[in-house]
Write a protein that holds these residues in place. Structure first.
Motif, PDB file in Angstrom:
ATOM      1  N   ALA A  27      -3.889 -37.181 -77.192  1.00 18.31           N
ATOM      2  CA  ALA A  27      -2.749 -37.480 -76.276  1.00 18.31           C
ATOM      3  C   ALA A  27      -2.820 -39.159 -75.473  1.00 18.31           C
ATOM      4  O   ALA A  27      -3.845 -39.593 -75.233  1.00 18.31           O
ATOM      5  CB  ALA A  27      -2.457 -36.645 -74.987  1.00 18.31           C
ATOM      6  N   HIS A  28      -2.045 -39.986 -75.578  1.00 19.52           N
ATOM      7  CA  HIS A  28      -2.118 -41.258 -74.881  1.00 19.52           C
ATOM      8  C   HIS A  28      -0.706 -41.841 -74.388  1.00 19.52           C
ATOM      9  O   HIS A  28       0.336 -41.874 -75.169  1.00 19.52           O
ATOM     10  CB  HIS A  28      -2.559 -42.133 -76.296  1.00 19.52           C
ATOM     11  N   SER A  29      -0.927 -42.281 -73.389  1.00 13.30           N
ATOM     12  CA  SER A  29       0.180 -42.926 -72.576  1.00 13.30           C
ATOM     13  C   SER A  29       0.030 -43.794 -71.553  1.00 13.30           C
ATOM     14  O   SER A  29      -1.251 -44.232 -71.532  1.00 13.30           O
ATOM     15  CB  SER A  29       1.137 -41.779 -72.005  1.00 13.30           C
ATOM     16  N   ALA A  30       0.603 -44.373 -70.677  1.00 12.85           N
ATOM     17  CA  ALA A  30       0.524 -45.329 -69.760  1.00 12.85           C
ATOM     18  C   ALA A  30      -0.352 -44.642 -68.531  1.00 12.85           C
ATOM     19  O   ALA A  30      -1.123 -45.414 -68.008  1.00 12.85           O
ATOM     20  CB  ALA A  30       1.743 -45.649 -69.300  1.00 12.85           C
ATOM     21  N   ASP A  31      -0.374 -43.445 -68.772  1.00 13.39           N
ATOM     22  CA  ASP A  31      -1.432 -42.578 -67.776  1.00 13.39           C
ATOM     23  C   ASP A  31      -2.933 -42.542 -68.257  1.00 13.39           C
ATOM     24  O   ASP A  31      -3.448 -42.112 -67.570  1.00 13.39           O
ATOM     25  CB  ASP A  31      -0.727 -41.331 -67.513  1.00 13.39           C
ATOM     26  N   GLY A  32      -3.156 -42.872 -69.479  1.00 10.59           N
ATOM     27  CA  GLY A  32      -4.420 -42.810 -70.078  1.00 10.59           C
ATOM     28  C   GLY A  32      -4.463 -42.249 -71.436  1.00 10.59           C
ATOM     29  O   GLY A  32      -3.473 -41.964 -72.149  1.00 10.59           O
ATOM     30  N   ALA A  33      -5.614 -41.683 -71.503  1.00  8.54           N
ATOM     31  CA  ALA A  33      -5.866 -40.974 -73.058  1.00  8.54           C
ATOM     32  C   ALA A  33      -6.796 -39.933 -72.835  1.00  8.54           C
ATOM     33  O   ALA A  33      -7.617 -39.831 -72.241  1.00  8.54           O
ATOM     34  CB  ALA A  33      -6.340 -42.189 -74.118  1.00  8.54           C
ATOM     35  N   MET A  34      -6.406 -38.873 -73.818  1.00  8.48           N
ATOM     36  CA  MET A  34      -7.494 -37.781 -73.804  1.00  8.48           C
ATOM     37  C   MET A  34      -7.723 -37.499 -75.377  1.00  8.48           C
ATOM     38  O   MET A  34      -6.986 -37.573 -76.366  1.00  8.48           O
ATOM     39  CB  MET A  34      -6.783 -36.496 -73.387  1.00  8.48           C
TER      40      MET A  34
END
Length: 199
Positions: free
Chosen positions: A41-48
């Motif tokens: 998962a990757h978004s403006a909130d970060g990545a996992m």
């Protein structure tokens, strides 16, 4: 962690979801040296993401099932257990194949057309009884990045990005994954290693 297979384009994550990260020789964090990581998962909130090439041979799938009170039968699948990353090392994530079309139940995050990550107990129970997805691995812990952190590490040449492949995700030759991932990007690992540390 569940997501619709067809997210709204305005809220869809940037293009790194489903990609792999390949640690460059100058990787400062020893936990990620020579690692290959799948971005889940990757978004403006970060990545996992989950590390793909660090097995935990001292922890067997049967041992984990026993700890969780899941009774396996003679048809139980043999699933590789890996170090997924340093965050929440006691938490399990199952990376597995899925049909390309269909809804994703609660607890399943679709990463690609035929790949997902599940965090619910149900999938472990299925695997313990010889059922469930065709291909699966279990990761303990995950790699996490705050907003902009992964992008900064990439700008500092900590990571190279590439496409995920089944042999990197589900293959068991973990020592071969880092050089294979580099070669898939057209890079000779021996030349890259020799150049490491030079100004």
């Amino acid at each position: 962690m569940s997501r619709s297979p067809d997210p709204d384009p305005d809220t869809a994550p940037p293009g790194l979801t489903g990609k792999i990260l390949i640690a460059m020789p100058g990787m400062a964090d020893p936990r990620f040296q020579r690692s290959v990581v799948l971005i889940c998962a990757h978004s403006a909130d970060g990545a996992m993401g989950l590390v793909l090439n660090r097995p935990l041979p001292e922890i067997g799938f049967a041992d984990l099932l026993d700890q969780l009170g899941i009774e396996a039968d003679t048809t139980s699948r043999s699933i590789e257990v890996r170090f997924g990353g340093p965050v929440e090392p006691g938490r399990g994530f199952v990376l597995h194949s899925v049909p390309e079309h269909g809804d994703d139940p609660e607890g399943r995050l679709r990463i690609g057309r035929a790949l997902a990550m599940t965090t619910t107990r149900d999938i472990l129970e299925d695997l313990a009884h010889g059922q469930g997805p065709e291909a699966a691995v279990l990761a303990l812990g995950y790699a996490g990045w705050g907003p902009g952190q992964l992008e900064d590490e990439m700008l500092q040449n900590g990571w190279l990005t590439g496409e995920g492949a089944d042999d990197l995700i589900f293959g068991t030759d973990n020592d071969a994954k880092w050089p294979a991932a580099l070669r898939a990007q057209g890079i000779d690992p021996s030349l890259l290693s020799a150049a490491a540390g030079r100004a």
